[in-house]
Enzyme design. Structure first.
Site, PDB file in Angstrom:
ATOM      1  N   CYS A  97       0.978  -1.154  -0.056  1.00 14.12           N
ATOM      2  CA  CYS A  97       0.093  -0.044   0.055  1.00 14.12           C
ATOM      3  C   CYS A  97       0.976   1.307  -0.102  1.00 14.12           C
ATOM      4  O   CYS A  97       1.850   1.401   0.959  1.00 14.12           O
ATOM      5  CB  CYS A  97      -0.925   0.200   1.236  1.00 14.12           C
ATOM      6  SG  CYS A  97      -1.709   1.449   1.617  1.00 14.12           S
ATOM      7  N   GLU A  98       0.553   2.284  -0.843  1.00 14.14           N
ATOM      8  CA  GLU A  98       1.587   3.205  -0.899  1.00 14.14           C
ATOM      9  C   GLU A  98       1.285   4.270   0.051  1.00 14.14           C
ATOM     10  O   GLU A  98       1.953   5.344   0.488  1.00 14.14           O
ATOM     11  CB  GLU A  98       1.170   4.169  -2.422  1.00 14.14           C
ATOM     12  CG  GLU A  98      -0.064   4.645  -2.741  1.00 14.14           C
ATOM     13  CD  GLU A  98       0.029   5.666  -4.045  1.00 14.14           C
ATOM     14  OE1 GLU A  98       0.793   5.157  -4.706  1.00 14.14           O
ATOM     15  OE2 GLU A  98      -0.948   6.264  -4.000  1.00 14.14           O
ATOM     16  N   HIS A  99       0.128   4.145   0.854  1.00 16.25           N
ATOM     17  CA  HIS A  99       0.131   5.051   1.870  1.00 16.25           C
ATOM     18  C   HIS A  99       0.615   4.807   3.310  1.00 16.25           C
ATOM     19  O   HIS A  99       0.887   5.652   4.013  1.00 16.25           O
ATOM     20  CB  HIS A  99      -1.589   5.124   2.286  1.00 16.25           C
ATOM     21  CG  HIS A  99      -2.425   5.503   0.848  1.00 16.25           C
ATOM     22  ND1 HIS A  99      -3.500   4.952   0.526  1.00 16.25           N
ATOM     23  CD2 HIS A  99      -2.027   6.516   0.004  1.00 16.25           C
ATOM     24  CE1 HIS A  99      -4.009   5.450  -0.434  1.00 16.25           C
ATOM     25  NE2 HIS A  99      -3.138   6.354  -0.854  1.00 16.25           N
ATOM     26  N   HIS A 100       0.610   3.451   3.562  1.00 11.23           N
ATOM     27  CA  HIS A 100       1.434   2.991   4.841  1.00 11.23           C
ATOM     28  C   HIS A 100       2.646   2.030   4.448  1.00 11.23           C
ATOM     29  O   HIS A 100       3.115   1.719   5.595  1.00 11.23           O
ATOM     30  CB  HIS A 100       0.394   2.453   5.531  1.00 11.23           C
ATOM     31  CG  HIS A 100      -0.964   3.080   6.158  1.00 11.23           C
ATOM     32  ND1 HIS A 100      -1.856   3.294   5.262  1.00 11.23           N
ATOM     33  CD2 HIS A 100      -1.061   4.034   6.774  1.00 11.23           C
ATOM     34  CE1 HIS A 100      -2.822   3.939   5.666  1.00 11.23           C
ATOM     35  NE2 HIS A 100      -2.585   4.514   6.878  1.00 11.23           N
ATOM     36  N   GLN A 138      -4.951  -0.563  -4.646  1.00  3.32           N
ATOM     37  CA  GLN A 138      -5.757  -1.757  -5.209  1.00  3.32           C
ATOM     38  C   GLN A 138      -6.488  -1.378  -6.707  1.00  3.32           C
ATOM     39  O   GLN A 138      -6.426  -1.991  -7.721  1.00  3.32           O
ATOM     40  CB  GLN A 138      -6.622  -2.194  -4.416  1.00  3.32           C
ATOM     41  CG  GLN A 138      -7.315  -3.670  -5.069  1.00  3.32           C
ATOM     42  CD  GLN A 138      -7.986  -4.397  -3.925  1.00  3.32           C
ATOM     43  OE1 GLN A 138      -7.667  -4.479  -2.900  1.00  3.32           O
ATOM     44  NE2 GLN A 138      -9.239  -5.155  -4.458  1.00  3.32           N
ATOM     45  N   HIS A 166      -6.250  -5.785   3.125  1.00  3.99           N
ATOM     46  CA  HIS A 166      -5.210  -4.870   3.526  1.00  3.99           C
ATOM     47  C   HIS A 166      -4.812  -4.991   5.085  1.00  3.99           C
ATOM     48  O   HIS A 166      -5.621  -4.588   5.882  1.00  3.99           O
ATOM     49  CB  HIS A 166      -5.606  -3.312   2.906  1.00  3.99           C
ATOM     50  CG  HIS A 166      -5.637  -3.436   1.645  1.00  3.99           C
ATOM     51  ND1 HIS A 166      -5.221  -2.477   0.644  1.00  3.99           N
ATOM     52  CD2 HIS A 166      -6.666  -4.132   0.692  1.00  3.99           C
ATOM     53  CE1 HIS A 166      -5.535  -2.588  -0.465  1.00  3.99           C
ATOM     54  NE2 HIS A 166      -6.337  -3.462  -0.673  1.00  3.99           N
ATOM     55  N   CYS A 168      -3.006  -2.570   6.350  1.00  4.96           N
ATOM     56  CA  CYS A 168      -2.942  -1.307   6.871  1.00  4.96           C
ATOM     57  C   CYS A 168      -4.503  -0.964   7.570  1.00  4.96           C
ATOM     58  O   CYS A 168      -4.867  -0.227   8.091  1.00  4.96           O
ATOM     59  CB  CYS A 168      -2.896  -0.304   5.845  1.00  4.96           C
ATOM     60  SG  CYS A 168      -3.816  -0.270   4.333  1.00  4.96           S
TER      61      CYS A 168
END
Length: 210
Positions: A97-100, A138, A166, A168
């Site tokens: 995941c590019e956010h976490h 995703q 996920h 996250c």
């Protein structure tokens, strides 16, 4: 009486297109120093014997997860004129995941309606891995796989469904352990024709053949 034998059909001709990803500039030493600083700032004893190698292991793990593998997209002449759905279900999927920068894992179901060429079946899995081995969402990943196959193979239609959990969301925040996210992208005839779309989506959900 003379019997004439039909000439054998020519074998399908393979065509291989090398799919590559630009190699980014990676400084593993700088990454390990940064990992040491990060873990230290979080109060972890990286100067002790138990975690002395943790910064290196952390960086090496991320470097492995983010190394995009090149592959040959092998196609063949559709000599038999096959025009029904080709579907590979339950392709294992792992991405970040590019956010976490936490992993999400699951399966991808990828199908297409052939036109002039058919694809080596393993290349559907290779395509999923090619786009999964980087920081992702995703939604974007689903689009990238579908659009890549549309552009490279020129099928009459293509569809991709991804089901993933996920970490996250399961390990932090909502802590919704076991919740799975489903994304769907369909292109061409699989988007425009309701019956074809319904067949594709039904087959991706049908587990009776297991």
């Amino acid at each position: 009486m003379t019997t004439e034998l039909a000439a054998p059909l020519d074998p399908p001709r393979a065509h291989r297109l090398r799919i590559t990803h630009p190699v980014p500039d990676v400084d593993l030493d700088a990454a390990r120093d940064a990992a040491t600083s990060l873990l230290t700032a979080l109060g972890l004893p990286v100067d002790g014997p138990d975690m002395a190698e943790t910064p290196r292991r952390l960086v090496d793990a991320y470097a492995e997860l983010l190394t995009v593998p090149d592959f040959d997209l092998t196609t063949f002449d559709n000599a038999s004129g096959y025009d029904e759905l080709v579907l590979v279900r339950d392709i294992p999927l792992r991405s970040l995941c590019e956010h976490h920068l936490l992993p999400f894992t699951g399966v991808a179901h990828v199908g297409y309606l052939p036109a002039g060429r058919i694809l080596g079946l393993s290349k559907l899995a290779r395509t999923v891995e090619f786009f999964a081995r980087r920081v992702q969402t995703q939604e974007r990943l689903t689009c990238q796989v579908a659009d890549h196959l549309r552009d490279r193979l020129s099928p009459r239609g293509v569809g991709v469904v991804i089901e993933a959990e996920h970490s996250c969301m399961s390990l932090r925040g909502a802590r919704a352990d076991g919740a799975r996210t489903l994304t769907t992208v369909v292109r061409g005839h699989l988007r425009d024709d309701p019956a074809a779309r319904a067949e594709f989506l039904s087959l991706t959900r049908d587990r009776s053949s297991r």
